[in-house]
Structure formats: C-alpha cells, structure tokens
Design an enzyme around this catalytic site. Structure first.
Site, mmCIF file in Angstrom:
data_model
loop_
_atom_site.group_PDB
_atom_site.id
_atom_site.type_symbol
_atom_site.label_atom_id
_atom_site.label_comp_id
_atom_site.label_asym_id
_atom_site.label_seq_id
_atom_site.Cartn_x
_atom_site.Cartn_y
_atom_site.Cartn_z
ATOM 1 N N CYS A 1 -58.942 10.116 12.887
ATOM 2 C CA CYS A 1 -57.901 9.099 12.688
ATOM 3 C C CYS A 1 -58.485 7.691 12.772
ATOM 4 O O CYS A 1 -59.027 7.289 13.800
ATOM 5 C CB CYS A 1 -56.812 9.276 13.745
ATOM 6 S SG CYS A 1 -55.589 7.961 13.763
ATOM 7 N N TYR B 1 -56.099 0.479 17.103
ATOM 8 C CA TYR B 1 -55.135 0.178 18.165
ATOM 9 C C TYR B 1 -55.175 1.126 19.356
ATOM 10 O O TYR B 1 -55.176 0.693 20.500
ATOM 11 C CB TYR B 1 -53.722 0.154 17.576
ATOM 12 C CG TYR B 1 -52.619 -0.044 18.597
ATOM 13 C CD1 TYR B 1 -52.530 -1.237 19.309
ATOM 14 C CD2 TYR B 1 -51.682 0.942 18.840
ATOM 15 C CE1 TYR B 1 -51.515 -1.427 20.251
ATOM 16 C CE2 TYR B 1 -50.662 0.755 19.768
ATOM 17 C CZ TYR B 1 -50.587 -0.427 20.479
ATOM 18 O OH TYR B 1 -49.606 -0.611 21.397
ATOM 19 N N CYS C 1 -51.177 11.120 22.971
ATOM 20 C CA CYS C 1 -51.317 11.671 24.303
ATOM 21 C C CYS C 1 -52.780 11.590 24.717
ATOM 22 O O CYS C 1 -53.656 11.303 23.910
ATOM 23 C CB CYS C 1 -50.858 13.130 24.345
ATOM 24 S SG CYS C 1 -49.141 13.382 23.871
ATOM 25 N N ASN D 1 -53.308 16.981 22.681
ATOM 26 C CA ASN D 1 -53.192 15.686 22.010
ATOM 27 C C ASN D 1 -53.205 15.949 20.508
ATOM 28 O O ASN D 1 -54.182 16.469 19.979
ATOM 29 C CB ASN D 1 -54.358 14.775 22.400
ATOM 30 C CG ASN D 1 -54.400 13.471 21.622
ATOM 31 O OD1 ASN D 1 -55.450 12.873 21.471
ATOM 32 N ND2 ASN D 1 -53.269 13.013 21.132
ATOM 33 N N GLY D 2 -52.131 15.592 19.826
ATOM 34 C CA GLY D 2 -52.049 15.812 18.391
ATOM 35 C C GLY D 2 -50.661 16.265 17.984
ATOM 36 O O GLY D 2 -49.689 16.088 18.719
ATOM 37 N N ASP E 1 -53.450 -10.121 14.795
ATOM 38 C CA ASP E 1 -52.872 -8.933 15.413
ATOM 39 C C ASP E 1 -53.444 -7.703 14.712
ATOM 40 O O ASP E 1 -54.029 -7.809 13.626
ATOM 41 C CB ASP E 1 -51.348 -8.955 15.305
ATOM 42 C CG ASP E 1 -50.669 -8.072 16.355
ATOM 43 O OD1 ASP E 1 -51.377 -7.403 17.120
ATOM 44 O OD2 ASP E 1 -49.422 -8.054 16.390
ATOM 45 N N ASP E 2 -53.251 -6.541 15.323
ATOM 46 C CA ASP E 2 -53.848 -5.327 14.753
ATOM 47 C C ASP E 2 -52.991 -4.694 13.675
ATOM 48 O O ASP E 2 -53.508 -4.000 12.795
ATOM 49 C CB ASP E 2 -54.116 -4.309 15.868
ATOM 50 C CG ASP E 2 -52.852 -3.914 16.588
ATOM 51 O OD1 ASP E 2 -52.187 -2.964 16.160
ATOM 52 O OD2 ASP E 2 -52.518 -4.572 17.595
ATOM 53 N N CYS F 1 -59.312 9.619 8.209
ATOM 54 C CA CYS F 1 -57.935 9.728 7.735
ATOM 55 C C CYS F 1 -57.286 8.352 7.767
ATOM 56 O O CYS F 1 -57.197 7.718 8.820
ATOM 57 C CB CYS F 1 -57.140 10.699 8.616
ATOM 58 S SG CYS F 1 -55.384 10.801 8.154
ATOM 59 N N CYS G 1 -51.787 6.698 6.868
ATOM 60 C CA CYS G 1 -50.722 5.742 7.184
ATOM 61 C C CYS G 1 -50.806 4.502 6.303
ATOM 62 O O CYS G 1 -49.830 3.764 6.161
ATOM 63 C CB CYS G 1 -50.758 5.360 8.657
ATOM 64 S SG CYS G 1 -52.365 4.779 9.243
ATOM 65 N N CYS H 1 -47.180 8.917 10.010
ATOM 66 C CA CYS H 1 -48.252 9.839 10.390
ATOM 67 C C CYS H 1 -47.626 11.131 10.902
ATOM 68 O O CYS H 1 -46.622 11.108 11.607
ATOM 69 C CB CYS H 1 -49.117 9.221 11.488
ATOM 70 S SG CYS H 1 -50.348 10.351 12.162
ATOM 71 N N GLY I 1 -50.335 7.333 26.761
ATOM 72 C CA GLY I 1 -49.004 7.898 26.947
ATOM 73 C C GLY I 1 -48.423 7.492 28.279
ATOM 74 O O GLY I 1 -49.090 7.617 29.310
#
Length: 469
Positions: A245, A251, A9, A110-111, A354-355, A445, A448, A391, A35
C-alpha cells in the site's frame, strides 16, 4: 473529527520472553497511531491462552498493573484496531480467541478480506455460528474446519480460501505464526530481543522495546516460531504481483518506522521535494498541517529555498470526542486541534503542505483559519494525488461519492477550500520518490488514486455495489 482516511490496525507478537505481555503492551503503545478504537492482548503460558481486551486507547484498557498478572507466559500477541470491516463494538475487539477441537488459537489481523461476505455466507449455510461481525473471524472458522493434520497446514488451507489484504499474528499454546498475504498489502516485520522473536506492523515498536530489527516478512511468507526456533514457509502457489500500500508512506505509518524495506521519513520529505519541483510558487514561507504534513513540508521548503515555520500548532491532548459549546464557535472541531500563529502568518504569502484531502471540509476550515490570522495568500500543496477511489484492502475510506476529488476538478476544489492555488503531487511523482529509496521493481498499490485494483472482488460484477460510482 478530522478529514482524514482512518488508520487500519496494528499487530504485535512475541515468543520466548518472560515479560511477553508487558512488552506487547509497549509494542501496542508504539502502534497506537494505527488504531484507537479498541485493543487487546492474548498471552500463553504454554498450557492455555489468557486474554484482556477493551474499547479505547492502550493506556486506558491496560491501566492497572494487576491486569498483567492475569496474562502470564512467555508468548503473546496484541492488536490495536480501527474498524474497517465490522462495527465499532466490544465484540469485534481483537485478538479473536477461540477454543476448538484441537486446542485454542488467537489471531490479530491488519487488513481486509474482500471475499469475507461470500466465505461467511457459505460457512453459515454449513452450520457455523459467528460471534462477531469482523472479517477476521472467517479465518478462525476456516482453521477449525480444515482437514489437514498440522496447524501450519490448516492455516495454509484456510488462507488459500480468502482473498485480500492480511498481515496476521496467530498464537496457540505453543506457537506463534506470522503471515503476510501474497500481495504484501500491509507491513509486517521481524526482530529479536534477548533470544526472543518479535513481529510487528512497524519497526517503531521494535525501537521502543530495544529489539533488533532483522528484516521484513516477505509477501506470501509464513513464519512459524516455537521452542525449537523459527521456520519460514512460502505456502502460496499462486504467483501475484507484490503490491504494498502506497498510502502507508503518505500518511499511515509513523515517520520513524521502516516498512516495505524503506524508512518512511526520507520518503515523505522526497514527496515534498517533488511537489516543489513540479509546482513552485512565489511565497514567503512554508508551513505544515501537523503532524502528518511535516516531513513533506520540510522537503518542500528545502527544495524551494523558503523558510519552514510552525504556523499551525497542534493540541496533542484532544481525544476523539468532546462537548461542543452551546454558543456556536466557528470551525470549532478544527480550532480545538489546530491553532494558527498570527505572528508568523500575518501579511505573508503562505504555502501550506498537507498529505491528502478527503472530503475537503477540514482543508476549507484550515485555509480560512490561516487567512483570518492575517495571511495575504494561501497556496495549498498536497503530497499525494487526488484521492478519488475507496480502498478495500484495510483502510476505512468513504464511499466514492464522499471523496471530493471524485466529482470535482482541482480548480473546483481550490475554489471550495478558498485557496489561491492548489496542486497535488501526481502518481508519477509518488513512484519517482519511492524509487530513490528501494527496489525499483515493487509495484505499489495506488488504487485509491488510480482506481486500478490489484485484486478483483468476487461475485460483485456491478461496481456500483462497491460504492465506486
């Protein structure tokens, strides 16, 4: 439609400007990439809060000028949402606004709160009635029930009962409060515009309204803004690691943004350079999967000494839904958004950057499209490690069983997507790139990729319940 992790978000807030709602609208426009399901604005004229929220893109929800006449005042907060907790539903639009015994308050979040189910259950048992399924509403209930006298103390008391990722903007009749969780998972920054204070998830929102970037709001910091000015607090006593993050750089964030005290664009280019150093390949040219793969592909090409070409052209006017033709068209969803340029690809040995790869289905279709356009070889390079774990800090990640790298080796994935070779940037390469552009002590972090989660999950001792295995 696309095989990507979804954005979380975006939040925006402004205090002390006569065009607060209009500027919040522009700020949300700049944050639209974070978002696309719903958005909303809450404004204050110093006496009461007014709101306008809706499903869809910012331009669609705020398409009439008269909407802004119903959002008066010199302060406002806004939100763009992709659901990570709670469903895609009008009732979950943010900012969430409530009236309670001490006045009105709105919050944009956001989170993701990892202990929200436990907190919500306890609140419901003690009589609270929830109107949404979003984890953010638990914060509002905690504030309403807090015993402290001042608003700042009530917000602090409430946030000390939740765990997880949160960058928050609160608005009351007379104050704007912005706060980041002690781990600093999600970005939030501060700026000024004509004497007004502005907060936003990314600095690109400041650029659009020509606000002057001041600094990042620190992990665990609470900013309180009212007519007397701004005050900063660090109310959280418990010391935790600063773990922003890492996927924001890969991305989510716009490449022209500054987050976590680093510009995104040069970091992404360095990811590509790291890839080229570690996994070189004999090839004729480098192309990107647009748009997120572009900076890394440019970095790869520069480091490898290969030409960078626009071998895939993206259609920027594709919405989230479309009507599929009755007569089957192979790879329809991908072809609607990407088109290979045969004149560039035919007969060439192509590196495509690509990412990330999530499920692998889109990568498979893209490789086949490039081959069908006449490419002689297709070498895939990914500017992040294999995404093997979900995540729980604000990204809408599939369960682990849906992540292709959780159950397949890199060679198996290469065969599945039909690439001649496939290489991922490793975790060490990610961190090496980031160290070139900022504080070496920040412990990003990377759960993922590594499965090492900085915050434990309350009351869930069996990781199977989290969809990890």
């Amino acid at each position: 439609m696309f095989d990507k992790l979804h954005e979380e978000c975006g939040v925006f807030g402004i205090f002390g400007h006569p065009e607060a709602a209009n500027l919040t609208y522009l700020g949300l426009y700049a944050l639209q990439h974070r978002g696309q399901e719903s958005c909303g604005i809450v404004s204050s004229d110093g006496i009461q809060l007014k709101a306008h929220l809706g499903m869809g893109l910012v331009a669609d929800v705020f398409k009439h000028d008269d909407i802004f006449t119903k959002l008066p005042g010199s302060s406002a907060i806004g939100h763009v949402r992709y659901s990570t907790a709670g469903g895609n539903d009008m009732k979950n639009c943010q900012p969430i606004m409530v009236d309670y015994s001490r006045g009105s308050i709105a919050v944009a979040h956001n989170g993701n709160l990892v202990n929200a189910p436990e907190v919500r259950s306890a609140l419901e048992k003690s009589g609270s009635i929830f109107s949404t399924t979003a984890d953010t509403e638990t914060i509002v209930h905690l504030i309403a029930r807090a015993k402290s006298e001042s608003l700042v103390e009530r917000v602090c008391e409430s946030l000390q009962q939740v765990k997880g990722a949160y960058s928050l903007a609160f608005l009351t009749e007379t104050r704007l409060i912005a706060v980041r969780d002690p781990s600093g998972f999600r970005p939030l920054s501060l700026a000024k515009l004509d004497g007004a204070f502005v907060v936003a998830s990314e600095s690109c929102a400041f650029d659009l309204i020509e606000a002057e970037y001041i600094r990042e709001i620190e992990p665990g910091e609470m900013i309180v803004i009212d007519k007397k000015g701004m005050k900063s607090y660090f109310p959280f006593k418990e010391k935790v690691r600063n773990t922003p993050c890492i996927f924001e750089y890969i991305y989510f964030a716009r490449p022209d943004s500054r987050i976590f005290n680093r510009m995104v664009y040069p970091v992404r280019k360095e990811f590509g350079r790291q890839l080229a150093r570690k996994y070189p390949v004999d090839a004729d040219l480098v192309i990107a999967v647009p748009d997120s793969g572009m900076p890394a592909a440019m970095g790869f090409a520069e480091e490898a000494g290969l030409p960078f070409e626009l071998g895939l052209i993206r259609n920027h006017y594709v919405g989230r839904t479309f009507i599929e033709p009755q007569q089957s068209i192979r790879h329809f969803g991908v072809k609607l958004k990407l088109n290979p340029v045969r004149e560039i690809l035919e007969g060439k040995r192509v590196v495509v950057v690509d990412d990330s790869i999530v499920r692998g289905t889109t990568s498979r279709k893209i490789v086949k499209m490039i081959r069908n356009a006449g490419a002689k070889e297709v070498h895939v390079r990914i500017s992040s490690p294999p995404t093997s774990y979900p995540c729980f800090y604000g990204i809408d990640t599939p369960s682990r069983k849906e992540l292709i790298s959780a159950s397949h080796s890199i060679d198996e994935i290469a065969r599945y997507i039909t690439a001649d070779t496939l290489c991922y940037l490793d975790i060490a390469g990610l961190h090496a790139a980031l160290r070139q552009f900022g504080d070496h002590k920040v412990d990003f972090c990377d759960a993922c990729f590594s499965g090492e989660y900085p915050i434990r999950f309350p009351r869930l001792t069996d990781t199977n319940q989290l969809g990890l295995f």
